[in-house]
Design an enzyme around this catalytic site. Structure first.
Site, PDB file in Angstrom:
ATOM      1  N   SER A 165       2.903   5.814 -13.018  1.00 31.08           N
ATOM      2  CA  SER A 165       2.516   4.644 -14.030  1.00 31.08           C
ATOM      3  C   SER A 165       0.815   4.208 -13.366  1.00 31.08           C
ATOM      4  O   SER A 165       0.535   4.714 -12.084  1.00 31.08           O
ATOM      5  CB  SER A 165       3.307   3.395 -13.646  1.00 31.08           C
TER       6      SER A 165
ATOM      7  N   TYR B  12       8.041  -2.638  -8.837  1.00 29.10           N
ATOM      8  CA  TYR B  12       7.488  -1.409  -9.541  1.00 29.10           C
ATOM      9  C   TYR B  12       6.127  -0.720  -9.237  1.00 29.10           C
ATOM     10  O   TYR B  12       6.146   0.531  -9.049  1.00 29.10           O
ATOM     11  CB  TYR B  12       7.445  -1.797 -11.003  1.00 29.10           C
TER      12      TYR B  12
END
Length: 269
Positions: free
Chosen positions: A146, A159
């Site tokens: 990501s 995350y």
């Protein structure tokens, strides 16, 4: 560099977290291109969703394998070896968003669980799959990453940190795998309307104001046209799986990258 394994046709590809979202989209795209699939899900109830509609054409093997469970992963690889003869490509897709809010206010166990799944799960799947690839002298590992791991994502720190660690893990194992003909990449598909970025994401109706803030941010990204069509997000991923960019092993790559130019720039494309 690995031996040429050709396009997806005939490749044996293991996709973790394949019951829905991006994992399911990856499985469908690979199946359409002729790849044999090993689809893992966290529990038995989700196995039918992983294989639904993929009953014609290349073989599809499903297995329960929580990526935090080494025993289940090992059994999935054993099943894939028995049914397909091995695994050529691992797509580490399984992941969780982790808690939202200031890091010091997050539940400690929930924060660490994101690390266990996103980072530990990717490493565990590699431990299960890589010995066979090393023995055969060829293979590829693509781990879904990501932009949050490439830069930062305040208030979604678990995350972000886990994906940053995934990128660094990829860099390290790529060097370790060089003598064995196996490549490794981390790949950012962009914000897509499935999985964590989907409009039906679990945080949609959360009582946590920080979760609702994430939903508002995602809505703003969608309205601004920053969402990526799933087919576009999968474009470079499929090229990595095919082996078109093996000389870029170890790199963090995105759906926007010109892989042809990057490969040529290495002087070995």
């Amino acid at each position: 560099m690995p031996q040429d394994m050709g396009g997806p046709t005939g490749l044996r590809v293991m996709v973790t977290g394949a019951a829905g979202g991006l994992g399911r989209a990856i499985a469908e795209a690979l199946h359409a291109e002729g790849a044999h699939l090993v689809l893992t899900t966290r529990d038995a109830d989700s196995l039918p969703r992983a294989a639904a509609g993929l009953d014609r054409g290349p073989e599809v093997v499903t297995a329960v394998a929580d990526v935090t469970n080494d025993v289940e992963l090992a059994k999935a690889v054993e099943l894939a070896t028995a049914r397909l003869g091995g695994i050529d490509v691992l797509v580490n897709n399984a992941g969780v968003p982790g808690p939202a809010g200031p890091a010091w206010e997050n539940d400690a166990a929930e924060w660490w669980h994101a690390m266990e799944v996103n980072l530990g799960g990717a490493l565990a799947a590699c431990r299960a799959v890589l010995p066979g690839m090393v023995e055969r002298g060829r293979g590829r590992v693509v781990t879904i990453s990501s932009h949050a791991g490439h830069t930062r994502w305040p208030h979604v720190s678990a995350y972000s940190v886990s994906k940053a660690a995934v990128n660094k893990l990829t860099e390290n194992i790529a060097i370790e795998l060089l003598p064995h003909g196996v490549t490794a990449f981390s790949y950012h598909p962009g914000i897509v309307d499935v999985g964590l970025g989907g409009s039906a994401a679990p945080v949609q109706d959360s009582d946590n104001p920080w979760d609702r803030r994430i939903v508002s941010w995602l809505d703003a990204q969608r309205e601004a046209g920053k969402y990526v069509p799933v087919t576009e997000a999968l474009g470079n991923l499929l090229r990595l799986i095919r082996g078109e960019a093996d000389t870029l092993t170890g790199r963090y790559l995105t759906y926007e990258d010109d892989l042809t130019a990057l490969t040529a720039a290495t002087g070995r494309g």
